[in-house]
Design an enzyme around this catalytic site. Structure first.
Site, PDB file in Angstrom:
ATOM      1  N   TYR A   1      10.118 -50.519 -12.776  1.00 36.38           N
ATOM      2  CA  TYR A   1      10.452 -49.226 -13.392  1.00 36.38           C
ATOM      3  C   TYR A   1      11.525 -48.483 -12.600  1.00 36.38           C
ATOM      4  CZ  TYR A   1       5.889 -50.379 -15.426  1.00 36.38           C
ATOM      5  OH  TYR A   1       4.836 -51.034 -16.018  1.00 36.38           O
ATOM      6  N   HIS A   2      12.617 -49.206 -12.292  1.00 34.67           N
ATOM      7  CA  HIS A   2      13.738 -48.604 -11.565  1.00 34.67           C
ATOM      8  C   HIS A   2      15.059 -48.755 -12.334  1.00 34.67           C
ATOM      9  CE1 HIS A   2      11.331 -49.636  -7.631  1.00 34.67           C
ATOM     10  NE2 HIS A   2      10.803 -48.624  -8.298  1.00 34.67           N
ATOM     11  N   PRO A   3      15.103 -48.368 -13.614  1.00 34.72           N
ATOM     12  CA  PRO A   3      16.366 -48.532 -14.352  1.00 34.72           C
ATOM     13  C   PRO A   3      17.438 -47.577 -13.821  1.00 34.72           C
ATOM     14  CG  PRO A   3      14.817 -47.253 -15.668  1.00 34.72           C
ATOM     15  CD  PRO A   3      14.062 -47.726 -14.451  1.00 34.72           C
TER      16      PRO A   3
END
Length: 550
Positions: A465-467
């Site tokens: 969850y690091h876009p």
């Protein structure tokens, strides 16, 4: 009556809250537009409850990727915070600045003034570090950064096993030396999630010149080449909130490019397909999408030492009650209390693999391993060469955008992930874990060959969850850059983007810290101030990195 302010910020997330605080502090009037609601309540504020808010429609935009061709066509969840504090209110609260070399790479790619020497003073300005390295860390900023109590012996076993495997130990990976094993830091203060809302937005809203507006941003209003406001939907109608100085998009690496495209800024052919008049042809809008993928390497425990004993209704009620009445106990930590950063091979000058260690075998969505007592390391490569894109599904602002990460599309990804698994197994095989290891749950001891590991990766790799990267910062003459080094959208006046979408390349570790730093630094650009003086202290790099992996 038209609502207007000097600055209009879209998104009360990590960067948006920081900018609201700094702009209001400087005496400017600020309106922050946020579609999400309140962050009150134990699901968000209790650190140990972190698996709940990112799986709740109330707090999450609920995005999903398109089917990923290299991951068995799975659709992966893309949680983004739809709540005050944005993703800092639903994340795992892990605090990692990134490696010094990450920011030097930004600078070398055209983000002038964003090298490590330039950003270090902003990291210090934002932090109130509890236990960090003197000189490298901030001591009086709004953002409290703490360490968990590390009472469970598994936390110490993980660091000791790293040392036994021949890696270094670092007491502060956010200080001089990232590489090695040591305590993990968290945005938790006095037992509470210390989100950007708690650190920045609440103090800002106490000032008469800062207000929060609950509304859905539809597009940026641009007149004669200048952004003058934001069209929003609220109360059943649409209205324009006007900015006297700048409109700032801080709506996430998913929603910021979407808003630019809806406003006529983006790849001309794509906008034309959607029937949107082109105001600025910027092919980089929505491109350069990056993320971290990770695997959970899970071990069954030979003694009842993990948090599994609390993984039932009574256990959770007990932890919740203790936290509610005292602010202490297991509820007061995210349980990520030990960490590791290593290099996958010799010839790489700084870490490209990150570990989060957790003393329970469980998934982010809260699904427990079938084996009962266990523990796991989340592991994944830091700098995948794969790139994806965010694009419009339609010209309807209410439609979710199309998100294609294109994960694992480069052969390097496969080599790095196999290496991640093998190096993690080696750590779990050290003497320090002998008293605790029963057997490997996942991938399982039988999974050994490259082909078997690849099958496991296809089936089990998950987003961390690091876009980021979809409005890349670069020089004004770079055709693929979206914003210049002052975060100004190239080709439009009075419009800036300030969130993780402007990262030229993903940083080492979790993205909340560098996202807040972007908000801090861009606020000085917005105010026309000179940047904080550069700090040229040199980070630690392994002296034999060219020939040694550890």
């Amino acid at each position: 009556m038209t609502m207007e302010a000097d600055f209009v910020i879209v998104g009360a997330g990590s960067a948006g809250c920081a900018m609201a605080y700094r702009l209001a502090e400087a005496g400017q009037s600020v309106l922050v537009i946020e579609h999400g609601g309140t962050d009150a309540g134990p699901f968000i504020q209790m650190p140990a409850a972190l698996s709940y808010p990112m799986n709740m429609k109330r707090y999450d935009w609920g995005f999903q990727s398109e089917p990923e061709p290299h991951l068995n066509n799975r659709r992966l969840a893309v949680p983004r915070g739809k709540v005050i504090g944005g993703s800092s209110s639903i994340n795992g609260m892990v605090y990692v600045r990134g490696h010094a070399r990450d920011f030097d790479h930004w600078r070398d790619q055209g983000a002038d003034g964003w090298g490590y020497a330039d950003v270090l003073p902003y990291f210090r300005r934002m932090e109130q570090s509890h236990g960090g390295q003197d000189g490298w860390r901030g001591t009086d900023g709004p953002l409290h950064v703490t360490r968990g109590p590390r009472k469970n012996p598994l936390f110490h076993a993980f660091v000791e096993a790293g040392r036994q495997a021949g890696y270094g130990v670092t007491d502060d990976y956010n200080g001089e030396r990232q590489e090695g094993f040591g305590p993990m830091e968290q945005t938790v203060y006095r037992g509470q999630r210390w989100s950007a809302a708690n650190a920045y937005l609440r103090p800002a809203l106490k000032r008469p010149n800062c207000s929060l507006i609950r509304a859905f941003a539809r597009r940026v209003v641009i007149e004669n080449g200048r952004a003058v406001g934001v069209e929003v939907a609220r109360g059943g109608g649409t209205e324009v909130i006007r900015a006297r100085r700048d409109v700032v998009l801080a709506a996430s690496s998913i929603n910021s490019p979407k808003l630019l495209m809806l406003s006529g800024i983006g790849p001309a052919a794509h906008l034309a397909e959607q029937g949107i008049p082109v105001l600025a042809d910027r092919p980089g809008v929505g491109a350069n999408l990056q993320d971290h993928l990770e695997l959970y390497i899970q071990m069954a425990a030979s003694q009842p030492i993990s948090l599994f004993k609390y993984w039932n209704l009574w256990g959770k009620a007990l932890i919740g009650a203790q936290w509610l009445f005292t602010g202490k106990g297991l509820g007061a930590s995210n349980q990520f209390e030990s960490a590791g950063f290593i290099r996958s091979r010799a010839g790489i000058d700084y870490p490209d693999i990150q570990f989060h260690f957790l003393p329970i075998a469980v998934r982010y969505d809260g699904k427990i391993a079938a084996e009962g007592h266990g523990f796991q390391a989340h592991v994944g490569p830091m700098r995948s060469p794969s790139r994806g894109a965010v694009s419009l599904r339609s010209s309807d602002p209410m439609a979710d955008p199309l998100i294609r990460f294109n994960y694992m599309s480069d052969p390097q990804d496969w080599w790095e992930f196999r290496q991640c698994i093998r190096l993690t197994r080696e750590i779990f095989a050290q003497e320090a874990f002998k008293p605790f290891v029963k057997h490997e749950i996942q991938p399982g001891a039988a999974v050994q060959s490259d082909a078997e590991l690849d099958d496991f990766i296809r089936a089990h790799a998950e987003s961390a969850y690091h876009p980021c990267g979809t409005c890349r910062m670069g020089r004004a003459d770079d055709p693929l850059a979206v914003v210049d080094p002052q975060a100004r959208v190239i080709g439009v006046d009075g419009l800036r983007v300030a969130d993780s979408s402007i990262f030229p390349r993903i940083t080492n570790g979790n993205l909340n810290a560098p996202s807040i730093m972007v908000g801090e630094k861009v606020s000085d650009h917005l105010l026309g101030r000179d940047p904080l003086p550069a700090d040229n202290r040199e980070p630690w790099v392994h002296p034999a990195w060219e020939v040694a992996q550890r």
